[in-house]
Design an enzyme around this catalytic site. Structure first.
Site, mmCIF file in Angstrom:
data_model
loop_
_atom_site.group_PDB
_atom_site.id
_atom_site.type_symbol
_atom_site.label_atom_id
_atom_site.label_comp_id
_atom_site.label_asym_id
_atom_site.label_seq_id
_atom_site.Cartn_x
_atom_site.Cartn_y
_atom_site.Cartn_z
ATOM 1 N N CYS A 70 0.833 -1.207 0.000
ATOM 2 C CA CYS A 70 0.000 0.000 0.000
ATOM 3 C C CYS A 70 0.869 1.259 0.000
ATOM 4 O O CYS A 70 1.559 1.540 0.984
ATOM 5 C CB CYS A 70 -0.914 -0.049 1.227
ATOM 6 S SG CYS A 70 -1.751 1.489 1.609
ATOM 7 N N CYS A 73 0.111 3.739 2.774
ATOM 8 C CA CYS A 73 0.581 3.189 4.062
ATOM 9 C C CYS A 73 2.068 3.474 4.237
ATOM 10 O O CYS A 73 2.502 3.881 5.321
ATOM 11 C CB CYS A 73 0.357 1.680 4.115
ATOM 12 S SG CYS A 73 -1.364 1.150 4.027
#
Length: 148
Positions: A70, A73
């Site tokens: 991600c 993230c």
């Protein structure tokens, strides 16, 4: 246990320690492994570690649910680390990799990542999806603490 002490789970050996409330800011060590209970950085937790920290720690636990693939993230990771330096020792910051703890993510209905979830006394009290900067993480976490 008296109201002037707290149970704090060690981020290294996961032993539950009793710490005097007024000693939180004095860099307390674990009674078992003798390492710092707060290092100013998030602790990586698997499902068992998550359960122990959320259930036994008497300081709020702020969890970043994330995955290695991600992009947002990865961008938020240094911001979350900066927030840990500001919020500890009055709050434990932790990271849970949803790729490794898929059952936990499913049970908690984590639908998007990154997602922050704040746990107080074993219960989720707030949730926020999406990446945030350190200042916003700190502000959001503090604003969602129950009033005492």
């Amino acid at each position: 246990m008296t109201t002037d002490s707290l149970h704090i789970v060690c981020p290294h050996c996961h032993t539950t320690n009793r710490v005097a409330r007024d000693a939180l800011g004095q860099s307390p060590d674990c009674g078992k492994c003798h390492r710092a209970l707060f290092a100013g950085q998030p602790v990586a937790l698997d499902e068992a570690g998550f359960e122990k920290h959320v259930a036994r720690s008497q300081v709020p636990v702020l969890v970043d649910f994330w995955a290695p693939w991600c992009g947002p993230c990865r961008m938020m990771a240094p911001q979350f680390e900066a927030a840990a330096r500001e919020l500890e020792p009055h709050m434990r910051l932790a990271k849970v990799n949803t790729e490794e703890a898929q059952a936990l993510g499913a049970r908690l209905q984590i639908r998007s990542i990154p997602t922050l979830a704040l746990f107080v006394n074993g219960r989720e009290v707030a949730r926020q999806p999406g990446a945030m900067g350190a200042v916003d993480i700190v502000r959001w976490a503090r604003s969602n603490l129950p009033r005492t």
